[in-house]
Scaffold this active site. Structure first.
Site, PDB file in Angstrom:
ATOM      1  N   ALA A 155       0.859  -1.192   0.000  1.00 45.05           N
ATOM      2  CA  ALA A 155       0.000   0.000   0.000  1.00 45.05           C
ATOM      3  C   ALA A 155       0.898   1.245   0.000  1.00 45.05           C
ATOM      4  CB  ALA A 155      -0.961  -0.007   1.187  1.00 45.05           C
TER       5      ALA A 155
ATOM      6  N   HIS B 232       6.799   5.960   1.629  1.00 43.07           N
ATOM      7  CA  HIS B 232       7.611   4.793   1.247  1.00 43.07           C
ATOM      8  C   HIS B 232       8.552   5.160   0.099  1.00 43.07           C
ATOM      9  CE1 HIS B 232       3.942   2.500   2.742  1.00 43.07           C
ATOM     10  NE2 HIS B 232       4.918   2.010   3.480  1.00 43.07           N
TER      11      HIS B 232
ATOM     12  N   ASP C 176       7.167   6.098  12.288  1.00 44.71           N
ATOM     13  CA  ASP C 176       7.209   4.994  13.263  1.00 44.71           C
ATOM     14  C   ASP C 176       8.522   5.113  14.042  1.00 44.71           C
ATOM     15  OD1 ASP C 176       4.780   3.479  12.387  1.00 44.71           O
ATOM     16  OD2 ASP C 176       5.876   3.503  10.512  1.00 44.71           O
TER      17      ASP C 176
ATOM     18  N   GLN D 299       9.520   2.332  16.422  1.00 43.05           N
ATOM     19  CA  GLN D 299       9.969   1.174  15.642  1.00 43.05           C
ATOM     20  C   GLN D 299      11.422   1.383  15.185  1.00 43.05           C
ATOM     21  OE1 GLN D 299       7.646  -0.881  12.389  1.00 43.05           O
ATOM     22  NE2 GLN D 299       8.810   0.477  11.083  1.00 43.05           N
TER      23      GLN D 299
HETATM   24  O1  PAF Z   1       6.887  -0.124   9.075  1.00 41.34           O
HETATM   25  C1  PAF Z   1       6.426  -1.125   8.470  1.00 41.34           C
HETATM   26  O2  PAF Z   1       5.823  -1.021   7.413  1.00 41.34           O
HETATM   27  C2  PAF Z   1       6.597  -2.502   9.092  1.00 41.34           C
HETATM   28  O3  PAF Z   1       6.515  -2.453  10.471  1.00 41.34           O
HETATM   29  C3  PAF Z   1       7.884  -3.210   8.640  1.00 41.34           C
HETATM   30  C4  PAF Z   1       9.125  -2.467   9.102  1.00 41.34           C
HETATM   31  C5  PAF Z   1       7.892  -3.331   7.118  1.00 41.34           C
HETATM   32  C6  PAF Z   1       7.932  -4.615   9.233  1.00 41.34           C
HETATM   33  O4  PAF Z   1       6.854  -5.397   8.828  1.00 41.34           O
END
Ligand code: PAF
Length: 258
Positions: A33, A38, A151, A154
């Site tokens: 998506a 991205h 994120d 993360q």
């Molecule tokens: O940030 C994301 O899209 C996801 O958490 C990742 C890093 C691709 C892991 O599935």
């Protein structure tokens, strides 16, 4: 035209053959998506490495809510089209059974930061993220892997994991890409109505205003509640203000530097 590989072992061999020739490998993990956020990661990876690989894998182990997993947008063909103009070399798109050949018996667990902020509410989420990222980094043999600062928690956890396990990958943070309204780009935004999209921008507005006015996280919560958001948390951590809210049943996160 990028080569598309589904099998993890084939993908590892593909990356390894370039690694052995001395190519640097840039890797962008995604759950598909794809949006401009991205694509910014992809641009960086393309620019800074000889080989550029992108994974598209909706990782089931990081979803604490089955409904959220079921509703996660799947636009694989569209994603491939979007990637076409970025001159990437390889798309890795495995099936869950191939990524988890031993089910989920082996996993990475972090015991401190993963329990704070989003981790308080999404039980097991970061174990799932760290486990899949470890697998993906091992397969890619990446010199650099790119993660968006939306994120941010993360990103911090992945950076720490790489250090803890002595992995040979540099974790590169990339700043948040926003809509003109200020809304942080996210695959989940696709689930908002037109009104919801306009309203969602108020999350960043209040975070930003609170930094400008030196006001507290508590005040941000009051403002968001006043505007009809369901607030999960607004908290300060390591010189950043983090927030998670629900709007139209969609969970949105954002963060700003303090
Ligand atoms: O940030 C994301 O899209 C996801 O958490 C990742 C890093 C691709 C892991 O599935």
């Amino acid at each position: 035209m990028a080569v598309v590989i589904a099998d993890p072992i084939e993908y590892r061999s593909y990356c390894l053959q370039y690694k052995e020739k001395g190519f640097s490998i840039g890797f962008v993990p995604t759950m598909g998506a794809l949006h401009k956020g991205h694509l910014e990661l992809v641009k960086r990876a393309r620019r800074e490495n000889d080989l550029c690989a992108v994974s598209i894998f909706v990782n089931p182990t990081q979803f604490d809510d089955q409904k959220d997993l079921n509703e996660y947008p799947d636009h694989f063909d569209d994603d491939l089209k979007k990637l076409e103009s970025f001159d990437i070399d390889c798309v890795f798109a495995p099936y869950p059974s191939a990524m988890y050949p031993r089910d989920y018996n082996f996993r990475v667990t972090e015991s401190q930061l993963s329990k704070k902020l989003c981790g308080q509410y999404r039980i097991g989420h970061f174990d799932g993220v760290l486990s899949v990222v470890l697998k993906l980094l091992n397969l890619s043999q990446a010199d650099r892997a790119y993660f968006g600062e939306k994120d941010y928690q993360q990103y911090l956890l992945i950076k720490d994991m790489v250090e803890a396990f002595f992995l040979n990958t540099e974790i590169v943070p990339v700043g948040i890409i926003r809509e003109e309204s200020g809304l942080a780009m996210s695959s989940r935004n696709q689930r908002l109505s037109t009104n919801g999209l306009t309203k969602a921008a108020r999350l960043y507005f209040h975070l930003n205003e609170s930094v400008r006015n030196n006001s507290s996280a508590k005040e941000v919560i009051q403002n968001l509640l006043g505007e009809g958001f369901e607030v999960q948390y607004v908290e300060d951590f390591e010189n950043r203000r983090f927030a998670a809210v629900f709007l139209e049943g969609v969970r949105l996160i954002d963060n700003v530097s303090l």
